[in-house]
Scaffold this active site. Structure first.
Site, short mmCIF file in Angstrom:
data_model
loop_
_atom_site.label_atom_id
_atom_site.label_comp_id
_atom_site.label_asym_id
_atom_site.label_seq_id
_atom_site.Cartn_x
_atom_site.Cartn_y
_atom_site.Cartn_z
N THR A 1 30.98 58.85 56.11
CA THR A 1 32.03 58.14 55.35
C THR A 1 32.64 59.01 54.27
O THR A 1 33.84 58.91 53.99
CB THR A 1 31.42 56.88 54.67
OG1 THR A 1 30.97 56.03 55.71
CG2 THR A 1 32.41 56.14 53.82
N THR B 1 25.47 58.17 55.84
CA THR B 1 24.27 57.57 55.25
C THR B 1 23.40 56.82 56.28
O THR B 1 22.21 56.67 56.07
CB THR B 1 24.64 56.58 54.12
OG1 THR B 1 25.50 55.58 54.66
CG2 THR B 1 25.29 57.29 52.96
N SER C 1 27.11 59.40 61.57
CA SER C 1 25.70 59.78 61.70
C SER C 1 24.96 58.99 62.77
O SER C 1 23.85 59.37 63.17
CB SER C 1 24.98 59.69 60.36
OG SER C 1 24.77 58.37 59.99
N SER C 2 25.55 57.92 63.30
CA SER C 2 24.91 57.22 64.43
C SER C 2 24.86 58.12 65.65
O SER C 2 24.09 57.88 66.57
CB SER C 2 25.68 55.95 64.77
OG SER C 2 25.62 55.07 63.69
N1 ASP Z 1 28.75 55.14 59.56
C1 ASP Z 1 28.70 56.12 58.51
C2 ASP Z 1 27.76 57.22 58.92
O1 ASP Z 1 26.57 57.08 58.80
C3 ASP Z 1 28.26 55.47 57.24
C4 ASP Z 1 28.19 56.39 56.05
O2 ASP Z 1 28.48 57.56 56.07
O3 ASP Z 1 27.84 55.89 54.97
O4 ASP Z 1 28.20 58.24 59.40
#
Ligand code: ASP
Length: 343
Positions: free
Chosen positions: A14, A90, A59-60
């Site tokens: 993000t 995150t 990151s998924s």
């Molecule tokens: N979906 C995002 C990720 O983990 C969420 C984030 O970066 O906070 O890549």
């Protein structure tokens, strides 16, 4: 090497996203676009270099291949920098930080993961402070040695040991928690390091990198009223080598014979079964209750106070490294990178 050199590795998340005006969903930016949003980066009195992933990732989509890519970048650039900052989504940051803590043996320099809950271009973003302080921590040295020679997560004024963290909030800026281990630093006007909590390091040993993972593992979260077919299907997974059971309280599971019989059969067939607790805080103590003792008798190993993130990455790493399951069991019982409290 000039004092104060930090390598930023931008993987996505993000922090580097913008809202697509057509769809309303978040889209990744490249790092040059991010640094335009943080002009403060130019004010650091030392060298900051960046390596960006060609295609920034949510990151998924990050797993062993990307952990190997990040760890290899660190290894290849290890002698040229004081520390490393990994910009990462995150959602799975705690898994990546845990994995890297097991991959980078004899680490003597900081590897600081950070990211944000709001994109860097948004006025109220938490990303700016997170990046700026993570860089400062990555460069921090005392008497020629890194102050925090560990894989960490820095988020919302706290520095945590990476393999002790869990993402606990999808909305709040305070997104991470380290329930079983104190913060390594708290950030206010000053950065206050909790020196007693930081792992000691031996600067004389060369950094070693493990890049083998074996994902023949599964997680079974127990719940009251489980169906036998559900347990059978998990234990019947072809090639399964390790099973993490998320148990109740201090490591307890139903004492019903049909359940214990299946677990015993699994351990006797060579599957390593690791017991970790569903509770956020506290440790597995297999002899405390009869229901835990029976698991122990069925061949289950206690996982102490390990997080799910550290348990999964540690198991995959150990199965990648060792051929012999006794070596895997031995290493599950010891702290390799400060991930468990064994005393
Ligand atoms: N979906 C995002 C990720 O983990 C969420 C984030 O970066 O906070 O890549």
């Amino acid at each position: 090497m000039q004092q104060g050199t930090v390598l930023i590795i931008y993987t996505g998340g993000t922090i580097g996203m913008v809202i697509n005006p057509l769809t309303g969903s978040l889209l990744p930016l490249n790092f040059d676009q991010i640094s335009e949003q943080v002009p403060e980066l130019k004010k650091f009195g030392f060298r900051l270099d960046t390596i960006s992933f060609e295609k920034p990732l949510d990151s998924s989509d990050i797993g062993p291949d990307i952990w190997i890519k990040i760890a290899s970048i660190i290894k290849d650039n290890y002698d040229n920098y004081d520390g490393f900052v990994i910009l990462h989504g995150t959602d799975t940051m705690a898994y990546s930080a845990s994995a890297l803590s097991f991959m980078l043996k004899n680490l003597a320099k900081p590897v600081i993961f950070t990211g944000s809950q709001l994109p860097i271009g948004v006025l109220r973003t938490d990303g700016k402070e997170n990046i700026i302080t993570a860089i400062e921590i990555a460069a921090a040295r005392d008497k020629g040695k890194a102050i925090v020679p560990e894989v960490c997560i820095y988020f919302e004024n706290k520095l945590y040991r990476g393999n002790r963290t869990t993402k606990i909030n999808a909305e709040n800026f305070k997104a991470f928690q380290s329930a079983n281990y104190p913060a390594l630093a708290e950030v206010g006007i000053d950065i206050k390091y909790n020196r007693e909590a930081i792992l000691p390091t031996n600067n004389n040993l060369a950094l070693e990198l493990s890049t083998e993972f074996d994902n023949h593992i599964a997680i079974l979260k127990l719940f009251p009223g489980m169906n036998r077919a559900f347990i059978d299907s998990i234990l019947g997974i072809c090639g399964l080598k390790g099973l993490i059971i998320e148990t109740f309280g201090s490591g307890n599971a139903p004492a019903e014979e049909w359940f214990l019989k299946r677990i015993r059969k699994a351990t006797e067939s060579g599957i390593i079964v690791l017991d970790i607790t569903q509770c956020t805080t506290g440790s597995v103590i297999l002899g405390r209750y009869e229901t835990g003792r029976k698991l122990f008798e069925a061949g289950v190993i206690g996982g102490y106070d390990i997080t799910t993130e550290a348990a999964t990455t540690k198991m995959m790493c150990l199965f990648g490294k060792h051929q012999n399951s006794e070596d895997v069991k031995r290493d599950l019982n010891i702290s390799l990178a400060g991930e468990i409290t064994t005393l």
